[in-house]
Design a protein around this motif. Sequence first.
Motif, short mmCIF file in Angstrom:
data_model
loop_
_atom_site.label_atom_id
_atom_site.label_comp_id
_atom_site.label_asym_id
_atom_site.label_seq_id
_atom_site.Cartn_x
_atom_site.Cartn_y
_atom_site.Cartn_z
N ASP A 58 11.85 -6.39 5.36
CA ASP A 58 11.20 -6.60 6.66
C ASP A 58 11.89 -7.73 7.42
OD1 ASP A 58 9.46 -6.41 8.77
OD2 ASP A 58 7.84 -7.53 7.78
N ARG A 59 13.17 -7.53 7.72
CA ARG A 59 13.97 -8.61 8.33
C ARG A 59 15.17 -7.95 8.99
NH1 ARG A 59 18.59 -11.52 6.40
NH2 ARG A 59 18.59 -13.73 6.89
N CYS A 60 15.18 -7.95 10.30
CA CYS A 60 16.31 -7.38 11.04
C CYS A 60 17.57 -8.17 10.71
CB CYS A 60 16.03 -7.43 12.54
SG CYS A 60 17.35 -6.70 13.53
N HIS B 229 19.95 -8.71 12.63
CA HIS B 229 20.49 -9.39 13.81
C HIS B 229 20.01 -10.85 13.85
CE1 HIS B 229 20.19 -9.94 18.46
NE2 HIS B 229 21.33 -10.42 18.02
N ARG B 230 18.73 -11.03 14.06
CA ARG B 230 18.22 -12.40 14.18
C ARG B 230 17.03 -12.66 13.24
NH1 ARG B 230 20.68 -16.06 14.94
NH2 ARG B 230 19.10 -17.25 16.07
N ALA B 231 16.89 -11.84 12.19
CA ALA B 231 15.88 -12.04 11.15
C ALA B 231 14.45 -11.79 11.61
CB ALA B 231 15.98 -13.43 10.51
N ALA B 232 14.27 -11.22 12.79
CA ALA B 232 12.90 -10.89 13.21
C ALA B 232 12.32 -9.85 12.25
CB ALA B 232 12.91 -10.34 14.64
N PRO B 233 11.04 -9.96 11.93
CA PRO B 233 10.42 -8.96 11.06
C PRO B 233 10.39 -7.59 11.75
CG PRO B 233 9.06 -10.94 11.19
CD PRO B 233 10.12 -11.07 12.24
N PHE C 241 7.30 -5.68 13.68
CA PHE C 241 6.96 -5.80 15.11
C PHE C 241 7.55 -4.64 15.92
CE2 PHE C 241 5.73 -9.89 13.77
CZ PHE C 241 4.95 -10.46 14.76
N GLY D 37 11.55 -4.65 17.09
CA GLY D 37 10.78 -4.97 18.27
C GLY D 37 11.32 -6.14 19.07
N TYR D 38 12.47 -6.70 18.63
CA TYR D 38 13.03 -7.84 19.39
C TYR D 38 14.13 -7.37 20.34
CZ TYR D 38 13.75 -12.88 20.14
OH TYR D 38 13.84 -14.13 20.69
#
Lengths: 346, 346, 346
Positions: free
Chosen positions: B46-48, B50-54, B57, B68-69
């Motif tokens: 659960d970690r993109c 690209h920038r580690a966004a979950p 989202f 979702g980012y």
Amino acid sequence: MFIKNAWYMAAWRHEIGAQPFARTLCNTPLVFFAHPDSGQVSALLDRCCHRAAPLRFGQVVPQGLECGYHGMVFDAQGACVRIPGQERIPASAKVRAYPVAVKDEIVWVWMGEPELADPALIVDYPYHNDHARWPHKHQVYRVQANYMLLVDNLMDLTHLAFVHRSTIGGNPKAHVEAKMKVTPREDGLHFIRWLMDTTPPPTYRKAVDIGERIDRWMEFQYIAPGTVLQWTGGIESGRNAMQNRDQPGFSLRIFHGLTPETDTSCFYFWSAANGYRQDDPQATVDLFQEIDTAFKEDKAIVEAQQHSLCTQGEQGLVDIVSDAARIHMRRTVKRLAEAEHTQSRQ
Amino acid sequence: MFIKNAWYMAAWRHEIGAQPFARTLCNTPLVFFAHPDSGQVSALLDRCCHRAAPLRFGQVVPQGLECGYHGMVFDAQGACVRIPGQERIPASAKVRAYPVAVKDEIVWVWMGEPELADPALIVDYPYHNDHARWPHKHQVYRVQANYMLLVDNLMDLTHLAFVHRSTIGGNPKAHVEAKMKVTPREDGLHFIRWLMDTTPPPTYRKAVDIGERIDRWMEFQYIAPGTVLQWTGGIESGRNAMQNRDQPGFSLRIFHGLTPETDTSCFYFWSAANGYRQDDPQATVDLFQEIDTAFKEDKAIVEAQQHSLCTQGEQGLVDIVSDAARIHMRRTVKRLAEAEHTQSRQ
Amino acid sequence: MFIKNAWYMAAWRHEIGAQPFARTLCNTPLVFFAHPDSGQVSALLDRCCHRAAPLRFGQVVPQGLECGYHGMVFDAQGACVRIPGQERIPASAKVRAYPVAVKDEIVWVWMGEPELADPALIVDYPYHNDHARWPHKHQVYRVQANYMLLVDNLMDLTHLAFVHRSTIGGNPKAHVEAKMKVTPREDGLHFIRWLMDTTPPPTYRKAVDIGERIDRWMEFQYIAPGTVLQWTGGIESGRNAMQNRDQPGFSLRIFHGLTPETDTSCFYFWSAANGYRQDDPQATVDLFQEIDTAFKEDKAIVEAQQHSLCTQGEQGLVDIVSDAARIHMRRTVKRLAEAEHTQSRQ
């Protein structure tokens, strides 16, 4: 590191009823229980020796305390006396027991070496047993600060003018300028201050009909590590109050019991007794409410102070003149802690 | 250190709907999603990348899961298949995917080496697919304890008499004295106990008309690391229950799925199926409620035990007779973990 | 490690009233207060040098800030100017003061070496002083993320299409495909993008009567470490908007002030000014509400991103094309931080 070879206030006696009662003291989780017949109070480490379940989930039985997980029973000395489904009880099946004494409505516990636990060392506070002369009410707070910060608080009364500005504080100038007589003692210190021939503060007037001019005193005795006994009052001037304070007038006694929970939290036990209008229960309630409001102000500032010390450290602090009793208190505690430490290494 | 090369229950299938579904298992944050058309379930870290966004989202799209980012899309294997505003997709743009299998209403996930993930290793639990014979309801709790403490709990049923005193526990003496037949297995253990020619407990009587004397059994199978299958019941005496338990009477099946979240928390999945009055939906609801109440008692004691172990450590604990199955279970897990560790170092 | 020799936004001026105002910036607890007569704002370390009590519990007095514990008073430079009950004030009795400047409705504070604090270095934002042309409202959030994650967010506008899908985002394709002109600057960077001869989005139409075709711009200026100035708008096509944006149409200005609280939390100050229907207070309120909703979406994703970075680390992250401005911004901050570090070691 806390002083261990000392009696700490663990609870008010009325807090311990038919169920096990858990409280962490000096970083140690304890469970207290009263024998269903004799009422005798015992204290065990709150951790079953089988699977470490807290014993507070169990129930009090005639033989002792029964664990709420698999039913092992421990007696007042912490020895296992029953294992369900098993005849032989191994000698290793035991939990640590802590010496307990009940005196003056207070449950005291000894956190150090059991053989040193002499009940004769416990503070006397007979006023708790004299409900006719000293009607009183009990309180206990959990405070998010090392217990020494609350002792500090009581050793420097100049805070009254600032922390309690809108409650019991009153005249800042009087609090700051009153000279205190500080007397070191082997187990702590004593201080008293007198304000002679002064006008009674509003609280006194409301409580009793006391005249226009009074002699006032504030007397504190600190007994290490965590007890402070307070006697405060005023008597109409010209009655030799300094020689005899047991005359009609205004007076109150506060017992302060300060006991570590963890390095950054503690319990603040206190009782307030009105030495006036003893036949009027409302007098006791009113005094309690007034003090409760004020002591919650102390709680708030001391918790903020603890947070500040945790995040910003202790460096660069500056002592001032009003710290005299506080510094003496701190030296006493340091001396006792070092003596205990030295002794335990011999 | 958890066993990684194993199927853990990750969710009930019905928990995964149109939105991404996040759950941390074995200290690893995962996001599950079902393909909008096929319904096939996938699991990604659960970690993109690209920038580690979950990724939870984001939203499920036909090609996979869209962050979702900034809108990167990952397919079921974790490969990035779209970067908004960019033609070329670098090979390094990917997130780890975890093997998933859906079986018997359960989503299973494999946390270890993907090439070892053999669906044939997954426990069979056909009762979840037989709603006519075994109507049931699902539950899941988040428990603040290592999952092994819950397995421990199920391996020592003497706790029934104490933890569940006022719920399903019933007669302490019976639970403590019943002898269990424990059978070690390669992947865990099995135990059963029979109480022959005994009176049915109130719960049984309420559920079905069962006669005055019954033969009762409690059967548990543990499959490492986190599955326990339970079959409990009673049949009127004199009907050869030991030879054939599929006769009219009282019986229930419970599936227990215990999955680590972190070192000190886990998920407790369970279902309860009533093998009686299958045409009465209220029977299923009543059984669920009764068990839900009891298992929340387990949750409470086990969370307190975990807290005690965290703050007081494991030293000085004493095994007792009723620990036999529990100790065998612990040895099995240790053996499997060590084998995995040795293998991964070769 | 934060850049210290820089002006950070500490508060909106209106946040500082008659009481001390506490806020932690760059891991340092500060207390701000305004002189009761002059209104001049000062900032001190929020820790009394006597017993470490936070000064925010005190009160503002004509000579400065009085500690709420024992009444010591500190002036705007942090020097102790009063100790109750004590004549002589030791030179060591002082707390650290931080340079403060109030400009354009903003309280700025300098966290580094005081002698370098030149108010001429503070960003100009005259629009805050022009309420007739730029009516506006202020906001501040406490965000559980390092402040750089919010700067990142503003440097890559492709997030509009995903984070703000249902609010201000609008057409994903337009946001992703618009080309930006990025101009590096000594203290940060500037970027602008133009969409020529396009249809106005619904928000624009609702706000003003703008015609059928417009030229749109989005302009951002980043000034290290934590300021972003935004000017966004659209003018009817054919009016030479690129040469003169101060024509009737739709336009708004947003001030973004991003200030570290701790390594994993910050304050997000922003104001939104409507450059249209300036005589209609509802226009200002409507714009504020719309942006408030959208920025709370940013807050949510960025807090989740921070949590992910804390638990899962930064390894394996992949830059994409839309990161160009973000990467330049990060390089600027790194260069300034290293320069400061080198300088402080000489």
